[in-house]
Design an enzyme around this catalytic site. Sequence first.
Site, mmCIF file in Angstrom:
data_model
loop_
_atom_site.group_PDB
_atom_site.id
_atom_site.type_symbol
_atom_site.label_atom_id
_atom_site.label_comp_id
_atom_site.label_asym_id
_atom_site.label_seq_id
_atom_site.Cartn_x
_atom_site.Cartn_y
_atom_site.Cartn_z
ATOM 1 N N CYS A 46 36.164 83.656 49.927
ATOM 2 C CA CYS A 46 35.138 84.362 50.905
ATOM 3 C C CYS A 46 35.556 84.128 52.183
ATOM 4 C CB CYS A 46 33.730 83.496 50.444
ATOM 5 S SG CYS A 46 32.561 84.050 51.622
ATOM 6 N N GLU A 77 36.322 74.028 47.909
ATOM 7 C CA GLU A 77 36.460 74.560 49.194
ATOM 8 C C GLU A 77 37.026 73.446 50.347
ATOM 9 O OE1 GLU A 77 32.752 76.033 50.660
ATOM 10 O OE2 GLU A 77 33.501 75.583 52.913
ATOM 11 N N SER A 136 27.909 73.423 44.468
ATOM 12 C CA SER A 136 27.458 72.714 45.839
ATOM 13 C C SER A 136 26.277 73.255 46.354
ATOM 14 C CB SER A 136 28.362 72.832 47.100
ATOM 15 O OG SER A 136 28.053 72.098 48.166
ATOM 16 N N ASN A 137 26.340 74.541 46.418
ATOM 17 C CA ASN A 137 24.843 75.184 47.105
ATOM 18 C C ASN A 137 23.711 74.993 46.196
ATOM 19 O OD1 ASN A 137 23.938 78.213 46.244
ATOM 20 N ND2 ASN A 137 26.105 77.944 45.984
ATOM 21 N N THR A 181 30.769 75.118 53.918
ATOM 22 C CA THR A 181 29.966 76.440 54.027
ATOM 23 C C THR A 181 28.764 76.136 53.290
ATOM 24 O OG1 THR A 181 30.789 77.452 52.269
ATOM 25 C CG2 THR A 181 31.617 78.115 54.505
#
Length: 324
Positions: free
Chosen positions: A112, A142, A240-241, A181
């Site tokens: 991303c 990430e 994760s999000n 992020t």
Amino acid sequence: MNASFPDAVQATDLLPLRLLIAAPRGFCAGVDRAIEIVERAILKFGAPVYVRHEIVHNRYVVDQLKEKGAIFVEELDEVPDGAPVIFSAHGVPKSIPAIADERGLDWLDATCPLVSKVHRQAERQIDAGRHIIFIGHKGHPEVIGTLGQVPEGTITLVETVQDVLDLPFTTEDALGFLTQTTLSVDDTAEIVRALRNRYPHINGPKAEDICYATSNRQAAVKAIAPQVELLFVIGAPNSSNSMRLVEVSTRGGTPARLVQRASEIDPAWLDGVNTLGLTAGASAPETLVREVIDFLSTFRAVTEETVVTTEEKMIFKLPRQLAD
Ligand code: SF4
């Protein structure tokens, strides 16, 4: 009788369920782009195309891409010589494209752009002679990718305020911080506060690196959670999000359940629930949201209401090799 209702159950017999659906929810621009990269690569190179790590953390998406001709692997040594390979949206350590180059593999980067931005910031911190404190979750791809952007020993991972208190640095040391992020906006603000308290001169981004999609989805949950008795988050346990959306709701006092597919839902979970909230993590497709609503409608009379907290218009360009 409506064919979509179980035998002998009339729509009018069903208990009402008010469903508050968060917006924004589901796919973000980075996930859209990553999936398009795989699809276009299959068209360009022909199947199979290899993908290192799940392109995004969603089994449904991965299975759909497998059907189109993608082969998912964890490491480059599983990619045969001469085969094209794509790196996932989470980003990879610098060593990975370097190995791919050594082997002469055709590779495409689906990282991303907002993760790539953090990678560039990491390089800039090192160029400025600072040691980086990186806020993130150990072991997440990430985080592995970002730690791998800079030489070993120049970056330290912290996950909690306690980790900040345990850091060995002094106020004289040149330090900078960056973040993953897809973190919790609130937890990260606390950790950044602790960092700034302990190291007043620490250098950091003006706004932390939590991406727009992560913050918008958390804000949307905060808007609907107080109005519902239970929240369903459609997403995967390794997303994760999505996990942060569950936390945001439970910490605010509203129980939440992570649901990967409608088939996991036990109708008994909704006993006594009159208003249910629904959202989806950034890697969960809208098809799964609809699947869950359709399933709920088999045993409750669902009234849907979409609660819009913000409109998203972000679009990311494709890599040059695949652009039209
Ligand atoms: Fe990019 Fe954020 Fe989506 Fe991750 S969640 S792919 S960082 S936009």
